[in-house]
Write a protein that holds these residues in place. Sequence first.
Motif, short mmCIF file in Angstrom:
data_model
loop_
_atom_site.label_atom_id
_atom_site.label_comp_id
_atom_site.label_asym_id
_atom_site.label_seq_id
_atom_site.Cartn_x
_atom_site.Cartn_y
_atom_site.Cartn_z
N GLN A 369 -3.77 -2.15 -0.31
CA GLN A 369 -2.46 -1.40 -0.75
C GLN A 369 -2.72 -0.36 -1.59
N ILE A 370 -3.44 -0.39 -2.76
CA ILE A 370 -3.70 0.67 -3.56
C ILE A 370 -4.31 1.95 -2.69
N ASN A 371 -5.21 1.63 -1.96
CA ASN A 371 -5.69 2.73 -1.19
C ASN A 371 -4.52 3.38 -0.39
N GLU A 372 -3.76 2.61 0.26
CA GLU A 372 -2.46 2.96 0.84
C GLU A 372 -1.47 3.87 -0.02
N GLY A 373 -1.74 3.88 -1.15
CA GLY A 373 -0.72 4.73 -1.80
C GLY A 373 -0.02 4.11 -2.83
N TYR A 374 -0.22 2.84 -3.25
CA TYR A 374 0.36 2.27 -4.25
C TYR A 374 0.19 3.14 -5.62
N ILE A 375 1.27 3.17 -6.44
CA ILE A 375 1.31 3.89 -7.61
C ILE A 375 1.31 3.01 -8.82
N MET A 376 0.36 2.94 -9.66
CA MET A 376 0.25 2.05 -10.81
C MET A 376 1.06 2.96 -11.95
N LEU A 377 1.81 1.81 -12.38
CA LEU A 377 2.65 2.28 -13.57
C LEU A 377 2.11 1.98 -15.11
N SER A 378 2.68 2.63 -15.76
CA SER A 378 2.06 2.58 -17.12
C SER A 378 1.83 1.08 -17.70
N ASP A 379 2.79 0.26 -17.23
CA ASP A 379 2.56 -1.02 -17.74
C ASP A 379 1.73 -2.05 -16.83
N GLY A 380 0.87 -1.44 -15.88
CA GLY A 380 -0.01 -2.20 -15.16
C GLY A 380 0.65 -2.65 -13.85
N ARG A 381 1.88 -2.27 -13.57
CA ARG A 381 2.56 -2.82 -12.33
C ARG A 381 2.23 -1.84 -11.36
N TYR A 382 2.10 -2.21 -9.91
CA TYR A 382 1.69 -1.47 -9.03
C TYR A 382 3.14 -1.17 -7.95
N LEU A 383 3.48 0.09 -7.68
CA LEU A 383 4.75 0.31 -7.12
C LEU A 383 4.28 0.84 -5.65
N PRO A 384 4.84 0.22 -4.67
CA PRO A 384 4.50 0.57 -3.21
C PRO A 384 5.17 1.73 -2.96
N PRO A 385 4.84 2.46 -1.92
CA PRO A 385 5.37 3.63 -1.41
C PRO A 385 6.88 3.05 -1.01
N LYS A 386 7.74 4.11 -0.80
CA LYS A 386 9.29 3.63 -0.33
C LYS A 386 9.23 2.97 0.97
N GLU A 387 8.52 3.40 1.88
CA GLU A 387 8.42 2.98 3.13
C GLU A 387 7.77 1.64 3.10
N THR A 388 6.91 1.41 2.34
CA THR A 388 6.21 -0.01 2.19
C THR A 388 7.27 -1.01 1.77
N VAL A 389 8.09 -0.50 0.72
CA VAL A 389 9.37 -1.28 0.27
C VAL A 389 10.18 -1.92 1.40
N LEU A 390 10.59 -0.94 2.21
CA LEU A 390 11.31 -1.21 3.29
C LEU A 390 10.75 -2.26 4.20
N GLN A 391 9.48 -1.84 4.65
CA GLN A 391 8.70 -2.66 5.60
C GLN A 391 8.80 -4.03 5.06
N CYS A 392 8.44 -4.43 3.82
CA CYS A 392 8.49 -5.38 3.14
C CYS A 392 9.66 -6.26 3.27
N TYR A 393 10.80 -5.50 2.90
CA TYR A 393 12.09 -5.96 2.96
C TYR A 393 12.58 -6.55 4.23
N ASN A 394 12.17 -5.77 5.26
CA ASN A 394 12.33 -6.10 6.54
C ASN A 394 11.55 -7.51 7.20
N ALA A 395 10.35 -7.39 6.68
CA ALA A 395 9.31 -8.37 7.05
C ALA A 395 9.81 -10.19 6.54
#
Length: 415
Positions: A369-395
């Motif tokens: 998922q990191i390879n696929e563009g997750y963004i690491m925030l300063s506090d160590g969390r990984y933020l998925p690309p917006k489309e992943t958020v929606l995919q996840c939501y739908n799934a």
Amino acid sequence: MKAIIVYSGKGGVGKTTTTANIARLLAQKGHKVFIIDADINTPSMNTEFDSEHPQKNIWVHSSGNMFDKFIYLEKSMVRQYLEQAKKKLQQINPDFVLIDTPPSVTNVHIELLSRVKVSYVLFVTQPTKLSSQDVMRTMDFFHERCGKVKCGIVENMCYDTDERLYPIKLVAQIPMQDKMNTDSLLTNAEAEFQKIVDEIIVSESVVLEEYSTKNGYDESFDITDMYRAGSRRHYVAHELKYDNGTEKTLNLPAPKFLSVRTWDKVRKYINDYDEMGFHYDARVQNCDTVRVGRTVNHFNGDENAYFMVINSPNTEIHLITGEIGICSLLTGQKGHFELPRVSYQTSKGNVVLFPDEIMPVDMELLQQQINEGYIMLSDGRYLPPKETVLQCYNAFGTRVGLFDNWEKIYDEWLK
Ligand SMILES: Nc1ncnc2c1ncn2[C@@H]1O[C@H](COP(=O)(O)OP(=O)(O)O)[C@@H](O)[C@H]1O
Ligand SMILES: [Mg+2]
């Protein structure tokens, strides 16, 4: 079936001798007795009974009868040994299980107590200050591990019948034998041993099914028993904060040895006792056993694990579906799982999530998922690309929550 642990803080006080004699007395009266020699590395039950089925009504599981030489069983072997004992237990289906233990508190005790449900803990002590001091110190350990279990003390090798004060019931006083020759001890002190038998016979029964174990998780813990335990109930306050600003404290008994199967009991407990004024939370009721099981299994042996947020209505801190973080499973006693929830630290504060809000993530998937563009925030969390958020939501269907204003939050984070 009654399960009795024979215990002492110090060695050589007479645990093994006492266990063997109680077994003999019980067997004479027609009860089926299974002895587990849990003094695995320095067994001596084999000196009392030198085979697996030495006499009518007595069965013995002792490493002393299995190995000739001195042995040291590693942790995994200890587990195997105890699992073996449990198998025999199921076959024999005895009226009494007597567990002779090594002195002090060891790894074996912890392994043992996470596997068996106990009716009675019999402390053997010599009437000296030192031994009785041990009793006090170790009793807390048993109370913590076994909940409401009944305890009693046997004084062994007594020179008198003076009444010494203990924090728990003094059940019997076994006299010192000449030259440490215990051959006739049972005959000489039958009345005292009978007192022990009378005491354990009325202790609470445990059910054989409670001894079955899967995946090394303890299946014996019964949360409804905890409720009845009255005085020994420990509650833990769980502070819950909701997005709409409301706060709630969920008072749950501190469950020990919580297993996947007992999760159903937890839910039942929460439902059952609501009328009696206990708080409960709908989220806890709605968690499904499979999901809880997956969470618990994922954390087996881990202090930390990666998870993905699939829903987060419990927290004040905004989390977005699909967000990945590192969290730790909230644990009770070291090595045992409490209500399976995870604690998640962010720079903005701590978040506690229920199992139906999270999804364990394995490292490979995370890397992908990191390879696929997750963004690491300063506090160590990984933020998925917006489309992943929606995919996840739908799934994840109805179980997944996504804030209405999630895109706004998302954009703020990226700044
Ligand atoms: N009441 C007693 N009087 C005299 N000797 C005893 C008595 N009880 C036990 N012993 C002896 O003391 C020693 C230690 O007893 P044991 O039962 O092996 O203790 P533990 O299991 O606590 O290490 C053994 O040699 C045993 O025969
Ligand atoms: Mg012993």
